[in-house]
Design a protein around this motif. Sequence first.
Motif, PDB file in Angstrom:
ATOM      1  N   VAL A 181       0.839  -1.199   0.000  1.00  0.00           N
ATOM      2  CA  VAL A 181       0.000   0.000   0.000  1.00  0.00           C
ATOM      3  C   VAL A 181       0.871   1.245   0.000  1.00  0.00           C
ATOM      4  CG1 VAL A 181      -1.592   1.365   1.419  1.00  0.00           C
ATOM      5  CG2 VAL A 181      -2.044  -1.046   1.042  1.00  0.00           C
ATOM      6  N   ILE A 182       1.935   1.220   0.778  1.00  0.00           N
ATOM      7  CA  ILE A 182       2.762   2.428   0.874  1.00  0.00           C
ATOM      8  C   ILE A 182       3.887   2.476  -0.150  1.00  0.00           C
ATOM      9  CG2 ILE A 182       2.231   2.791   3.303  1.00  0.00           C
ATOM     10  CD1 ILE A 182       4.908   1.563   3.993  1.00  0.00           C
ATOM     11  N   THR A 183       4.137   1.365  -0.864  1.00  0.00           N
ATOM     12  CA  THR A 183       5.207   1.385  -1.860  1.00  0.00           C
ATOM     13  C   THR A 183       4.705   1.319  -3.299  1.00  0.00           C
ATOM     14  OG1 THR A 183       5.460  -1.026  -1.714  1.00  0.00           O
ATOM     15  CG2 THR A 183       6.852   0.327  -0.275  1.00  0.00           C
ATOM     16  N   ALA A 184       3.406   1.156  -3.489  1.00  0.00           N
ATOM     17  CA  ALA A 184       2.874   1.067  -4.858  1.00  0.00           C
ATOM     18  C   ALA A 184       2.977   2.425  -5.552  1.00  0.00           C
ATOM     19  CB  ALA A 184       1.424   0.600  -4.829  1.00  0.00           C
ATOM     20  N   LYS A 185       3.367   2.410  -6.805  1.00  0.00           N
ATOM     21  CA  LYS A 185       3.504   3.652  -7.566  1.00  0.00           C
ATOM     22  C   LYS A 185       2.148   4.156  -8.067  1.00  0.00           C
ATOM     23  CE  LYS A 185       8.187   2.756  -9.124  1.00  0.00           C
ATOM     24  NZ  LYS A 185       8.870   3.732  -8.303  1.00  0.00           N
ATOM     25  N   ASN A 186       1.224   3.264  -8.287  1.00  0.00           N
ATOM     26  CA  ASN A 186      -0.095   3.618  -8.801  1.00  0.00           C
ATOM     27  C   ASN A 186      -1.083   3.691  -7.631  1.00  0.00           C
ATOM     28  OD1 ASN A 186      -2.533   3.798 -10.119  1.00  0.00           O
ATOM     29  ND2 ASN A 186      -2.008   2.267 -11.668  1.00  0.00           N
ATOM     30  N   PRO A 187      -1.818   4.800  -7.461  1.00  0.00           N
ATOM     31  CA  PRO A 187      -2.762   4.909  -6.349  1.00  0.00           C
ATOM     32  C   PRO A 187      -3.885   3.877  -6.403  1.00  0.00           C
ATOM     33  CG  PRO A 187      -2.450   7.052  -7.386  1.00  0.00           C
ATOM     34  CD  PRO A 187      -1.715   6.056  -8.207  1.00  0.00           C
ATOM     35  N   VAL A 188      -4.284   3.479  -7.596  1.00  0.00           N
ATOM     36  CA  VAL A 188      -5.330   2.459  -7.710  1.00  0.00           C
ATOM     37  C   VAL A 188      -4.815   1.111  -7.205  1.00  0.00           C
ATOM     38  CG1 VAL A 188      -6.829   1.233  -9.325  1.00  0.00           C
ATOM     39  CG2 VAL A 188      -6.430   3.665  -9.619  1.00  0.00           C
TER      40      VAL A 188
ATOM     41  N   ASN B 208      -1.132  14.043 -10.190  1.00  0.00           N
ATOM     42  CA  ASN B 208       0.236  14.048 -10.680  1.00  0.00           C
ATOM     43  C   ASN B 208       1.122  13.415  -9.602  1.00  0.00           C
ATOM     44  OD1 ASN B 208       2.632  14.457 -11.906  1.00  0.00           O
ATOM     45  ND2 ASN B 208       2.518  16.706 -11.928  1.00  0.00           N
ATOM     46  N   VAL B 209       1.401  12.134  -9.755  1.00  0.00           N
ATOM     47  CA  VAL B 209       2.138  11.379  -8.746  1.00  0.00           C
ATOM     48  C   VAL B 209       3.593  11.819  -8.688  1.00  0.00           C
ATOM     49  CG1 VAL B 209       2.785   9.055  -8.030  1.00  0.00           C
ATOM     50  CG2 VAL B 209       0.560   9.445  -9.052  1.00  0.00           C
ATOM     51  N   ASP B 210       4.159  12.235  -9.802  1.00  0.00           N
ATOM     52  CA  ASP B 210       5.568  12.636  -9.823  1.00  0.00           C
ATOM     53  C   ASP B 210       5.814  13.856  -8.940  1.00  0.00           C
ATOM     54  OD1 ASP B 210       6.204  10.583 -11.533  1.00  0.00           O
ATOM     55  OD2 ASP B 210       5.795  11.783 -13.325  1.00  0.00           O
ATOM     56  N   ALA B 211       4.881  14.797  -8.919  1.00  0.00           N
ATOM     57  CA  ALA B 211       5.046  15.980  -8.073  1.00  0.00           C
ATOM     58  C   ALA B 211       4.966  15.599  -6.591  1.00  0.00           C
ATOM     59  CB  ALA B 211       3.976  17.017  -8.404  1.00  0.00           C
ATOM     60  N   LEU B 212       4.142  14.622  -6.264  1.00  0.00           N
ATOM     61  CA  LEU B 212       4.018  14.181  -4.871  1.00  0.00           C
ATOM     62  C   LEU B 212       5.272  13.445  -4.410  1.00  0.00           C
ATOM     63  CD1 LEU B 212       0.339  12.894  -4.832  1.00  0.00           C
ATOM     64  CD2 LEU B 212       1.207  15.010  -3.863  1.00  0.00           C
ATOM     65  N   ARG B 213       5.892  12.697  -5.315  1.00  0.00           N
ATOM     66  CA  ARG B 213       7.061  11.902  -4.961  1.00  0.00           C
ATOM     67  C   ARG B 213       8.360  12.710  -4.965  1.00  0.00           C
ATOM     68  NH1 ARG B 213       5.864   6.524  -4.634  1.00  0.00           N
ATOM     69  NH2 ARG B 213       3.981   5.876  -5.704  1.00  0.00           N
ATOM     70  N   SER B 214       8.320  13.928  -5.439  1.00  0.00           N
ATOM     71  CA  SER B 214       9.558  14.705  -5.565  1.00  0.00           C
ATOM     72  C   SER B 214      10.172  15.048  -4.200  1.00  0.00           C
ATOM     73  CB  SER B 214       9.305  15.980  -6.361  1.00  0.00           C
ATOM     74  OG  SER B 214       8.415  16.824  -5.658  1.00  0.00           O
ATOM     75  N   LYS B 215       9.350  15.186  -3.163  1.00  0.00           N
ATOM     76  CA  LYS B 215       9.862  15.543  -1.838  1.00  0.00           C
ATOM     77  C   LYS B 215       9.945  14.339  -0.910  1.00  0.00           C
ATOM     78  CE  LYS B 215       8.386  20.262  -2.124  1.00  0.00           C
ATOM     79  NZ  LYS B 215       7.888  21.408  -1.431  1.00  0.00           N
ATOM     80  N   PHE B 216       9.945  13.147  -1.464  1.00  0.00           N
ATOM     81  CA  PHE B 216       9.979  11.935  -0.650  1.00  0.00           C
ATOM     82  C   PHE B 216      11.244  11.865   0.185  1.00  0.00           C
ATOM     83  CE2 PHE B 216      11.428   7.532  -0.195  1.00  0.00           C
ATOM     84  CZ  PHE B 216      10.383   7.008   0.548  1.00  0.00           C
TER      85      PHE B 216
END
Length: 142
Positions: free
Chosen positions: A22-29, A80-88
């Motif tokens: 759940v926390i490592t999947a790249k796709n929210p679905v 936009n998942v890439d913008a969310l992951r940019s500050k990981f």
Amino acid sequence: MDFQTIVFYFLSTVVVLASLRVITAKNPVHAALFLVLAFFSAGGIWMLLHAEFLAIALVMVYVGAVMVLFLFVVMMLDINVDALRSKFWTHFPFAALVGVIIIAEMAAVLLGNFHETVPNPMRGADGMPLPPGASNTKELGR
């Protein structure tokens, strides 16, 4: 090892692995579908504990309503998942510290006070022990 213990370990493994996905999947679905799998497995563990009402409530409320609604919202929005992951990586040290603290607390509880006890017999609404084969769901209805 009896059958119930094997089923418990299997369902526990599925819950842990699905939760990690759940926390490592790249796709929210995909993350939402892994959460559904974790809920179903947790419901199976509740069934092993003879808590049928809680198992059905977990599946009906969370999987049947909340997760389906969440899945439809995620599928309708264009996130936009890439913008969310940019500050990981900027938040990772704090998240790792919190994870280590939680693991240390769990280890302290489990290693310090964990021992087997004889289970108390289930009690009915009148306070008397339930007869063998009685169900807590029937007792809840009574």
